[in-house]
Design a protein around this motif. Structure first.
Motif, PDB file in Angstrom:
ATOM      1  N   ARG A 152      -6.969  -5.258 -11.210  1.00 53.74           N
ATOM      2  CA  ARG A 152      -8.323  -4.618 -11.893  1.00 53.74           C
ATOM      3  C   ARG A 152      -8.209  -3.408 -10.492  1.00 53.74           C
ATOM      4  NH1 ARG A 152     -13.130  -5.395 -14.716  1.00 53.74           N
ATOM      5  NH2 ARG A 152     -13.242  -2.845 -14.724  1.00 53.74           N
ATOM      6  N   LEU A 153      -9.318  -3.992  -9.471  1.00 54.49           N
ATOM      7  CA  LEU A 153      -9.636  -3.583  -8.272  1.00 54.49           C
ATOM      8  C   LEU A 153      -8.791  -2.957  -7.584  1.00 54.49           C
ATOM      9  CD1 LEU A 153     -11.615  -6.590  -6.545  1.00 54.49           C
ATOM     10  CD2 LEU A 153     -12.286  -4.339  -7.003  1.00 54.49           C
ATOM     11  N   LEU A 154      -6.652  -3.198  -7.760  1.00 60.34           N
ATOM     12  CA  LEU A 154      -5.635  -1.864  -6.724  1.00 60.34           C
ATOM     13  C   LEU A 154      -5.583  -1.083  -7.744  1.00 60.34           C
ATOM     14  CD1 LEU A 154      -3.742  -3.001  -5.164  1.00 60.34           C
ATOM     15  CD2 LEU A 154      -2.097  -3.228  -6.791  1.00 60.34           C
ATOM     16  N   SER A 155      -6.084  -1.520  -9.002  1.00 67.55           N
ATOM     17  CA  SER A 155      -5.558  -0.390  -9.747  1.00 67.55           C
ATOM     18  C   SER A 155      -6.848   0.573 -10.699  1.00 67.55           C
ATOM     19  CB  SER A 155      -5.811  -0.752 -11.689  1.00 67.55           C
ATOM     20  OG  SER A 155      -5.898   0.087 -12.272  1.00 67.55           O
ATOM     21  N   LEU A 156      -8.427  -0.307  -9.373  1.00 66.94           N
ATOM     22  CA  LEU A 156      -9.285   1.152  -9.803  1.00 66.94           C
ATOM     23  C   LEU A 156      -9.179   1.787  -8.436  1.00 66.94           C
ATOM     24  CD1 LEU A 156     -12.122  -1.410 -10.958  1.00 66.94           C
ATOM     25  CD2 LEU A 156     -11.793   0.970 -11.602  1.00 66.94           C
TER      26      LEU A 156
ATOM     27  N   CYS B 190     -14.602   3.360  -1.655  1.00 62.24           N
ATOM     28  CA  CYS B 190     -15.383   1.488  -1.023  1.00 62.24           C
ATOM     29  C   CYS B 190     -16.308   0.502  -2.204  1.00 62.24           C
ATOM     30  CB  CYS B 190     -16.716   2.356   0.485  1.00 62.24           C
ATOM     31  SG  CYS B 190     -17.918   2.904  -1.385  1.00 62.24           S
ATOM     32  N   VAL B 191     -16.235   0.022  -1.563  1.00 59.67           N
ATOM     33  CA  VAL B 191     -17.309  -1.160  -2.607  1.00 59.67           C
ATOM     34  C   VAL B 191     -18.195  -0.352  -3.406  1.00 59.67           C
ATOM     35  CG1 VAL B 191     -18.461  -4.021  -2.464  1.00 59.67           C
ATOM     36  CG2 VAL B 191     -16.649  -3.315  -1.108  1.00 59.67           C
ATOM     37  N   CYS B 192     -18.936   0.197  -2.912  1.00 56.40           N
ATOM     38  CA  CYS B 192     -20.598   0.962  -3.728  1.00 56.40           C
ATOM     39  C   CYS B 192     -19.324   1.681  -5.339  1.00 56.40           C
ATOM     40  CB  CYS B 192     -20.887   1.761  -3.313  1.00 56.40           C
ATOM     41  SG  CYS B 192     -19.926   2.854  -2.204  1.00 56.40           S
TER      42      CYS B 192
ATOM     43  N   THR C  46     -18.056 -10.755  -3.579  1.00 58.19           N
ATOM     44  CA  THR C  46     -17.139 -11.651  -4.594  1.00 58.19           C
ATOM     45  C   THR C  46     -16.415 -10.618  -4.491  1.00 58.19           C
ATOM     46  OG1 THR C  46     -18.743 -13.159  -5.709  1.00 58.19           O
ATOM     47  CG2 THR C  46     -16.293 -11.924  -6.112  1.00 58.19           C
ATOM     48  N   ILE C  47     -16.555  -9.314  -4.906  1.00 55.88           N
ATOM     49  CA  ILE C  47     -15.817  -8.556  -4.780  1.00 55.88           C
ATOM     50  C   ILE C  47     -14.996  -8.322  -2.998  1.00 55.88           C
ATOM     51  CG2 ILE C  47     -15.331  -5.961  -5.026  1.00 55.88           C
ATOM     52  CD1 ILE C  47     -16.532  -5.951  -7.446  1.00 55.88           C
ATOM     53  N   SER C  48     -15.619  -7.380  -2.517  1.00 58.88           N
ATOM     54  CA  SER C  48     -15.344  -7.968  -1.220  1.00 58.88           C
ATOM     55  C   SER C  48     -14.286  -8.832  -0.339  1.00 58.88           C
ATOM     56  CB  SER C  48     -16.515  -7.786   0.260  1.00 58.88           C
ATOM     57  OG  SER C  48     -17.884  -6.786   0.071  1.00 58.88           O
ATOM     58  N   HIS C  49     -14.868 -10.047  -0.838  1.00 60.36           N
ATOM     59  CA  HIS C  49     -13.747 -11.082  -0.823  1.00 60.36           C
ATOM     60  C   HIS C  49     -12.701 -10.704  -1.871  1.00 60.36           C
ATOM     61  CE1 HIS C  49     -12.270 -14.271  -0.792  1.00 60.36           C
ATOM     62  NE2 HIS C  49     -11.384 -14.713  -1.917  1.00 60.36           N
ATOM     63  N   HIS C  50     -12.550 -10.413  -2.183  1.00 56.49           N
ATOM     64  CA  HIS C  50     -11.470  -9.647  -3.309  1.00 56.49           C
ATOM     65  C   HIS C  50     -10.392  -8.845  -2.795  1.00 56.49           C
ATOM     66  CE1 HIS C  50     -10.971 -12.347  -6.692  1.00 56.49           C
ATOM     67  NE2 HIS C  50     -12.982 -12.288  -7.035  1.00 56.49           N
ATOM     68  N   LEU C  51     -11.106  -7.831  -1.896  1.00 54.48           N
ATOM     69  CA  LEU C  51     -10.632  -6.511  -1.522  1.00 54.48           C
ATOM     70  C   LEU C  51     -10.153  -7.344  -0.449  1.00 54.48           C
ATOM     71  CD1 LEU C  51     -13.226  -3.844  -2.108  1.00 54.48           C
ATOM     72  CD2 LEU C  51     -11.213  -4.143  -2.748  1.00 54.48           C
ATOM     73  N   LYS C  52     -10.856  -8.345   0.637  1.00 59.83           N
ATOM     74  CA  LYS C  52     -10.245  -8.829   1.905  1.00 59.83           C
ATOM     75  C   LYS C  52      -8.591  -9.337   1.488  1.00 59.83           C
ATOM     76  CE  LYS C  52     -11.195 -12.168   4.961  1.00 59.83           C
ATOM     77  NZ  LYS C  52     -11.843 -13.225   5.847  1.00 59.83           N
ATOM     78  N   VAL C  53      -8.581 -10.230   0.210  1.00 61.90           N
ATOM     79  CA  VAL C  53      -7.420 -10.812   0.165  1.00 61.90           C
ATOM     80  C   VAL C  53      -6.476  -9.856  -0.302  1.00 61.90           C
ATOM     81  CG1 VAL C  53      -6.331 -12.124  -1.784  1.00 61.90           C
ATOM     82  CG2 VAL C  53      -8.612 -12.627  -1.388  1.00 61.90           C
TER      83      VAL C  53
ATOM     84  N   HIS D 177      -6.294  -6.776   0.928  1.00 59.14           N
ATOM     85  CA  HIS D 177      -5.986  -6.581   2.039  1.00 59.14           C
ATOM     86  C   HIS D 177      -5.523  -7.486   3.230  1.00 59.14           C
ATOM     87  CE1 HIS D 177      -7.103  -5.603   7.051  1.00 59.14           C
ATOM     88  NE2 HIS D 177      -6.296  -4.399   5.986  1.00 59.14           N
ATOM     89  N   GLU D 178      -5.414  -8.796   3.674  1.00 60.92           N
ATOM     90  CA  GLU D 178      -5.224  -9.342   4.234  1.00 60.92           C
ATOM     91  C   GLU D 178      -3.302  -9.740   3.193  1.00 60.92           C
ATOM     92  OE1 GLU D 178      -7.776 -12.536   3.927  1.00 60.92           O
ATOM     93  OE2 GLU D 178      -8.164 -11.980   5.086  1.00 60.92           O
ATOM     94  N   VAL D 179      -3.108  -9.539   2.628  1.00 63.71           N
ATOM     95  CA  VAL D 179      -1.548  -9.176   1.841  1.00 63.71           C
ATOM     96  C   VAL D 179      -0.768  -8.100   2.091  1.00 63.71           C
ATOM     97  CG1 VAL D 179      -1.993 -11.432   0.685  1.00 63.71           C
ATOM     98  CG2 VAL D 179      -2.054  -9.639  -0.339  1.00 63.71           C
ATOM     99  N   GLY D 180      -1.898  -7.641   2.242  1.00 63.30           N
ATOM    100  CA  GLY D 180      -0.727  -5.487   2.339  1.00 63.30           C
ATOM    101  C   GLY D 180      -0.887  -4.801   1.652  1.00 63.30           C
ATOM    102  N   LEU D 181      -1.638  -5.297   0.972  1.00 61.29           N
ATOM    103  CA  LEU D 181      -1.904  -4.137  -0.229  1.00 61.29           C
ATOM    104  C   LEU D 181      -2.630  -2.727  -0.282  1.00 61.29           C
ATOM    105  CD1 LEU D 181      -1.140  -7.044  -3.195  1.00 61.29           C
ATOM    106  CD2 LEU D 181       0.599  -4.554  -2.491  1.00 61.29           C
ATOM    107  N   LEU D 182      -3.837  -3.239  -0.017  1.00 59.95           N
ATOM    108  CA  LEU D 182      -4.692  -2.076   0.373  1.00 59.95           C
ATOM    109  C   LEU D 182      -4.518  -1.906   1.884  1.00 59.95           C
ATOM    110  CD1 LEU D 182      -7.588  -3.402  -1.520  1.00 59.95           C
ATOM    111  CD2 LEU D 182      -5.544  -1.711  -1.667  1.00 59.95           C
ATOM    112  N   GLU D 183      -5.462  -0.522   2.071  1.00 65.70           N
ATOM    113  CA  GLU D 183      -5.368  -0.308   3.892  1.00 65.70           C
ATOM    114  C   GLU D 183      -7.095  -0.528   3.975  1.00 65.70           C
ATOM    115  OE1 GLU D 183      -3.489   3.356   4.225  1.00 65.70           O
ATOM    116  OE2 GLU D 183      -1.436   2.496   5.245  1.00 65.70           O
ATOM    117  N   ARG D 184      -7.473  -0.642   5.047  1.00 66.13           N
ATOM    118  CA  ARG D 184      -9.039  -0.275   5.005  1.00 66.13           C
ATOM    119  C   ARG D 184      -9.494   0.029   6.337  1.00 66.13           C
ATOM    120  NH1 ARG D 184     -11.396  -6.537   5.614  1.00 66.13           N
ATOM    121  NH2 ARG D 184     -10.352  -7.047   7.516  1.00 66.13           N
ATOM    122  N   THR D 185     -10.215   1.558   5.962  1.00 64.90           N
ATOM    123  CA  THR D 185     -11.090   1.962   7.336  1.00 64.90           C
ATOM    124  C   THR D 185     -12.228   2.023   7.460  1.00 64.90           C
ATOM    125  OG1 THR D 185     -11.043   4.359   6.086  1.00 64.90           O
ATOM    126  CG2 THR D 185      -9.539   3.972   7.843  1.00 64.90           C
TER     127      THR D 185
END
Length: 119
Positions: free
Chosen positions: A47-51, A61-63, A75-82, A84-92
């Protein structure tokens, strides 16, 4: 800091079938793809990826995401980190906020691998 992002290799697709059905996956390719599928197997992360992908300007952003879940911000930040770590999300980082955007190439590679299965 070590960058643990997964690098995907572009795959060629055949009009009638995906690489997954065209030939058996090598052990090496399966090892590279499994973390992506594992990350997406969690309903919150899916869901996060879709959102994030469907958010205005293609980033969030998390907000922006907290209200969609009955979960804490850490908890949401943890899921976003996961993701990002596998390469599905970029972050700035901008000030105190971290903004996430989908890596289109990662989704294309994943889609090419499992998409297009002939009926």
């Amino acid at each position: 800091m070590v960058d643990s992002q997964l690098t995907l290799t572009p795959v060629e697709t055949v009009a009638c079938c995906s690489p997954l059905t065209a030939e058996p996956l090598s052990a090496e390719r399966a090892e590279r793809v499994a973390p992506l599928l594992k990350a997406l197997a969690d309903p919150v992360r899916l869901r996060l990826l879709s959102l994030v992908a469907s958010h205005a300007d293609g980033e969030a952003c998390v907000c922006d995401l907290n209200d969609a879940f009955d979960l804490s911000q850490p908890t949401i930040s943890h899921h976003l980190k996961v993701l990002h770590e596998v390469g599905l999300l970029e972050r700035t980082k901008r000030g105190v906020w971290v903004y996430y955007a989908v890596r289109p190439a990662a989704l294309r590679d994943l889609g090419a691998l499992i998409g297009g299965v002939a009926a």
